[in-house]
Design an enzyme around this catalytic site. Structure first.
Site, PDB file in Angstrom:
ATOM      1  N   HIS A  87      -6.297   3.067  -3.924  1.00  0.00           N
ATOM      2  CA  HIS A  87      -6.153   3.321  -2.482  1.00  0.00           C
ATOM      3  C   HIS A  87      -6.479   4.783  -2.165  1.00  0.00           C
ATOM      4  CE1 HIS A  87      -5.009   2.084   1.491  1.00  0.00           C
ATOM      5  NE2 HIS A  87      -3.874   2.772   1.549  1.00  0.00           N
ATOM      6  N   HIS A 101       3.620  -2.328   3.122  1.00  0.00           N
ATOM      7  CA  HIS A 101       3.722  -0.971   2.566  1.00  0.00           C
ATOM      8  C   HIS A 101       5.058  -0.822   1.864  1.00  0.00           C
ATOM      9  CE1 HIS A 101       0.749  -0.906   5.768  1.00  0.00           C
ATOM     10  NE2 HIS A 101       0.165   0.098   5.125  1.00  0.00           N
ATOM     11  N   ASP A 104       0.814  -1.208   0.000  1.00  0.00           N
ATOM     12  CA  ASP A 104       0.000   0.000   0.000  1.00  0.00           C
ATOM     13  C   ASP A 104       0.854   1.268   0.000  1.00  0.00           C
ATOM     14  OD1 ASP A 104      -1.955  -1.896   0.355  1.00  0.00           O
ATOM     15  OD2 ASP A 104      -2.892  -0.915   2.079  1.00  0.00           O
TER      16      ASP A 104
HETATM   17 NI    NI Z   1      -2.659   3.170   3.283  1.00  0.00          NI
END
Ligand code: NI
Length: 411
Positions: free
Chosen positions: A271, A362, A220
């Protein structure tokens, strides 16, 4: 139990046939152990639960010409006393029409018993033990139009089972062929190189996550011009695919990195544009975040995401209604952003992962990148296939507005 098979991208009907053949046998072998086959049984960490040791399954092409590809599916079972049995069948896939048929469909229904009798007569002239039956499950056609009908002999102790193959001449076989059988014969006579249409989606390889253990690594908040390309290098090195839930603002700021992601075959999810708590926005505000991100990602990569992940996993009924696409959450939270330490998050993921799982990480933290080689290598050693979210959910519909955390188990 060992199994090997080959899919043909661009022939979904054939792939589905192979999958259902495998699952039917895997379920039957798993039933004595108390249930249906599960991909977890194929993990190297759980060898004791794998279905019966004495079974070998193969599904491989044996003939191909023009638009026709012929597969033979075989099952060899060896009992504890050393006695083996062999079961085989041929499957005919026509890339021109998408049709997939079993060998018996080469014949007109009213001709089946006649061909069966001719094959049985030929077998009777053969020396050696009589085969169990002549079911016409394993039939090949040659260029002269002759049939090669194979039937397994019953095996006996410590002797490999073998097939008896007899020929039924073209003069008898020709008039018995169905329309499908005549088309197959003309394709075999053409001797043309095999023509298979491309896969329906570029880069999408068929995989069945009900059969093999799969997991989706998701990253992400990127793309980041430094860490995202580093991660792409590791994924390429390990031959793994992943899913990147990009922030629209970062895709706009780093379009080159975003494009590198899609060029490498990975999937991109939405996102939002600026990473807000969607639960604090109006429906119009939610739509605006999704649409801006979609436009930014399309401008950078040329593709538009078909699913999203809400920042912080924050969603409610209003958000679900407003986003207009499936919401992909996760089953394993690495907390990579919190520990910033591979020695902490890698063991956590390895402990919590199960087949069908989705891992959230991430790709904007150097410490996350630092743990990926070890994480990916260990997962692959255990038998996991690392696939995109799109591949993970193949065959199970994703509905807009619904939340998904992992691939549902086959019922
Ligand atoms: Ni995020």
């Amino acid at each position: 139990m060992t199994a090997s098979w080959t899919y043909v991208d661009g022939l979904p009907g054939l792939n589905a046939q192979i999958d259902s053949w495998l699952l039917e046998i895997l379920d039957a072998k798993s039933a004595p152990a108390g249930g249906r086959y599960r991909p977890a049984m194929a993990l190297t960490t759980t060898p004791a639960r794998a279905p019966g040791p004495g079974t070998t399954l193969t599904a491989q092409p044996v003939q191909a010409s023009g638009t026709v590809i012929v597969y033979r599916e075989t099952e060899k079972d060896t009992a504890p006393d050393g006695t083996s049995t062999l079961t085989a069948g041929t499957v005919y896939a026509d890339a021109g029409t998408g049709e997939v048929h079993r060998a018996a469909d080469l014949f007109r229904p009213e001709s089946l018993s006649g061909i069966r009798s001719l094959a049985a007569e030929a077998v009777n002239h053969n020396a050696g033990p009589r085969p169990a039956d002549t079911s016409l499950s394993d039939v090949l056609l040659d260029q002269e139009g002759d049939l090669r009908v194979s039937t397994a002999r019953p095996g006996f102790k410590n002797v490999e089972p073998a097939a008896v193959t007899v020929t039924v001449g073209a003069s008898d076989a020709g008039s018995a062929l169905s329309d499908f059988g005549r088309n197959v014969l003309s394709q075999i006579r053409s001797r043309a190189p095999v023509a298979v249409p491309p896969a329906s989606f570029p880069g999408l390889k068929h995989i069945n996550c009900d059969i093999v253990p799969c997991a989706s690594l998701t990253y992400d908040d990127g793309p980041d011009p430094k860490t995202t390309p580093q991660l792409l290098g590791i994924l390429k090195d390990k031959n793994a695919l992943a899913t990147f839930f990009m922030q629209g603002a970062n895709a706009s700021a780093n379009p080159g990195s975003a494009k590198e992601v899609t060029d490498a075959g990975h999937t991109v999810g939405n996102h939002t544009f600026s990473h807000p708590y969607l639960t604090k926005l109006s429906a119009a505000g939610v739509r605006g975040e999704i649409d801006r991100a979609a436009a930014a990602i399309r401008a950078a990569t040329g593709t538009v995401p078909t699913f999203m992940r809400p920042p912080y996993g924050a969603a409610n009924a209003a958000v679900q209604g407003a986003v207009g696409m499936p919401l992909i959450l996760w089953s394993v939270d690495s907390l990579d952003w919190l520990s910033k330490n591979p020695a902490v998050f890698v063991p956590k993921v390895l402990k919590e992962i199960t087949p069908g799982g989705v891992v959230i990480m991430h790709d904007v933290h150097a410490t996350t990148i630092a743990g990926q080689a070890e994480l990916i290598t260990t997962l692959q050693t255990r038998g996991y296939h690392l696939v995109t979210v799109q591949e993970l959910f193949e065959g199970t519909p994703l509905t807009p507005g619904q939340i998904y955390r992992s691939r549902p188990e086959r019922r």
